[in-house]
Design a protein around this motif. Structure first.
Motif, PDB file in Angstrom:
ATOM      1  N   GLY A 281      18.052   2.762   5.533  1.00 46.06           N
ATOM      2  CA  GLY A 281      18.723   1.932   6.520  1.00 46.06           C
ATOM      3  C   GLY A 281      18.153   0.529   6.511  1.00 46.06           C
ATOM      4  O   GLY A 281      18.830  -0.446   6.797  1.00 46.06           O
ATOM      5  N   SER A 282      16.880   0.438   6.157  1.00 43.21           N
ATOM      6  CA  SER A 282      16.204  -0.843   5.976  1.00 43.21           C
ATOM      7  C   SER A 282      15.009  -0.607   5.057  1.00 43.21           C
ATOM      8  O   SER A 282      14.568   0.522   4.865  1.00 43.21           O
ATOM      9  CB  SER A 282      15.751  -1.433   7.316  1.00 43.21           C
ATOM     10  OG  SER A 282      14.794  -0.605   7.930  1.00 43.21           O
ATOM     11  N   ASN A 283      14.529  -1.687   4.473  1.00 42.33           N
ATOM     12  CA  ASN A 283      13.368  -1.624   3.586  1.00 42.33           C
ATOM     13  C   ASN A 283      12.243  -2.453   4.182  1.00 42.33           C
ATOM     14  O   ASN A 283      12.489  -3.476   4.825  1.00 42.33           O
ATOM     15  CB  ASN A 283      13.724  -2.153   2.195  1.00 42.33           C
ATOM     16  CG  ASN A 283      14.666  -1.231   1.466  1.00 42.33           C
ATOM     17  OD1 ASN A 283      14.438  -0.032   1.394  1.00 42.33           O
ATOM     18  ND2 ASN A 283      15.741  -1.780   0.931  1.00 42.33           N
ATOM     19  N   ARG A 284      11.014  -2.011   3.955  1.00 45.27           N
ATOM     20  CA  ARG A 284       9.843  -2.672   4.537  1.00 45.27           C
ATOM     21  C   ARG A 284       8.920  -3.177   3.438  1.00 45.27           C
ATOM     22  O   ARG A 284       8.530  -2.425   2.545  1.00 45.27           O
ATOM     23  CB  ARG A 284       9.089  -1.710   5.441  1.00 45.27           C
ATOM     24  CG  ARG A 284       7.804  -2.290   6.024  1.00 45.27           C
ATOM     25  CD  ARG A 284       7.226  -1.402   7.076  1.00 45.27           C
ATOM     26  NE  ARG A 284       8.124  -1.500   8.248  1.00 45.27           N
ATOM     27  CZ  ARG A 284       8.018  -0.742   9.318  1.00 45.27           C
ATOM     28  NH1 ARG A 284       7.088   0.189   9.406  1.00 45.27           N
ATOM     29  NH2 ARG A 284       8.861  -0.896  10.324  1.00 45.27           N
ATOM     30  N   LEU A 285       8.571  -4.454   3.548  1.00 43.85           N
ATOM     31  CA  LEU A 285       7.542  -5.035   2.692  1.00 43.85           C
ATOM     32  C   LEU A 285       6.243  -5.050   3.487  1.00 43.85           C
ATOM     33  O   LEU A 285       6.184  -5.642   4.577  1.00 43.85           O
ATOM     34  CB  LEU A 285       7.916  -6.466   2.283  1.00 43.85           C
ATOM     35  CG  LEU A 285       6.838  -7.230   1.523  1.00 43.85           C
ATOM     36  CD1 LEU A 285       6.517  -6.553   0.183  1.00 43.85           C
ATOM     37  CD2 LEU A 285       7.256  -8.676   1.303  1.00 43.85           C
ATOM     38  N   THR A 286       5.216  -4.380   2.960  1.00 48.25           N
ATOM     39  CA  THR A 286       3.908  -4.326   3.595  1.00 48.25           C
ATOM     40  C   THR A 286       2.885  -4.949   2.656  1.00 48.25           C
ATOM     41  O   THR A 286       2.846  -4.614   1.469  1.00 48.25           O
ATOM     42  CB  THR A 286       3.494  -2.865   3.898  1.00 48.25           C
ATOM     43  OG1 THR A 286       4.511  -2.263   4.712  1.00 48.25           O
ATOM     44  CG2 THR A 286       2.156  -2.805   4.618  1.00 48.25           C
TER      45      THR A 286
END
Length: 152
Positions: free
Chosen positions: A85-90
């Motif tokens: 649903g969304s992507n996360r950059l950590t």
């Protein structure tokens, strides 16, 4: 010691040195080393009266980028199929801070922050967007600043 910019710097502290923050994250973009290091220097120069010196400053920073991860942040069902649903950059950065005037304030710590992106944005589009990665690294730089000289 009080100032309007929120810092709490001993008047005996006059200089700062920031070594190149190397990118040791296997998936991090090539530009990250230079951009993060320069942004860290710029932040301290804008927000303190400390003189930036090449090495052996009263305050010294060195470290490395240890993680650069891009992964789904939320999963949604579309026609019975699980999709991001969304992507996360950590991003995680390990910083060693040395205060040569007061060693009790020195520390070594990993700073981490993230940003979420729409599911249709992949890591290549994020890396090619000049502001996307900088949004995350600026949060980390603010945390480093607050821990080292704002005493928050």
């Amino acid at each position: 010691m009080y100032s309007f910019n929120g810092t709490n710097i001993d008047p005996a502290v006059r200089t700062i040195s920031i070594s190149t923050i190397q990118n040791n994250a296997p998936t991090g973009p090539a530009f990250l080393t230079q951009r993060f290091t320069e942004d860290l220097k710029d932040y301290f120069q804008r927000n303190t009266n400390l003189k930036l010196v090449p090495r052996d400053g009263d305050l010294q920073f060195d470290g490395n980028i240890v993680a650069y991860d891009f992964a789904p942040a939320s999963i949604q069902q579309v026609n019975g199929v699980s999709q991001a649903g969304s992507n996360r950059l950590t991003i995680q950065v390990k910083i060693r801070f040395t205060n040569t005037k007061d060693d009790k304030q020195s520390f070594e710590q990993i700073f981490q922050n993230f940003d979420d992106y729409a599911a249709d944005r992949n890591i290549a589009t994020i890396n090619n967007d000049p502001n996307a990665v900088r949004t995350t690294t600026n949060k980390i730089i603010t945390d480093i600043f607050n821990k080292s000289v704002a005493n928050w």
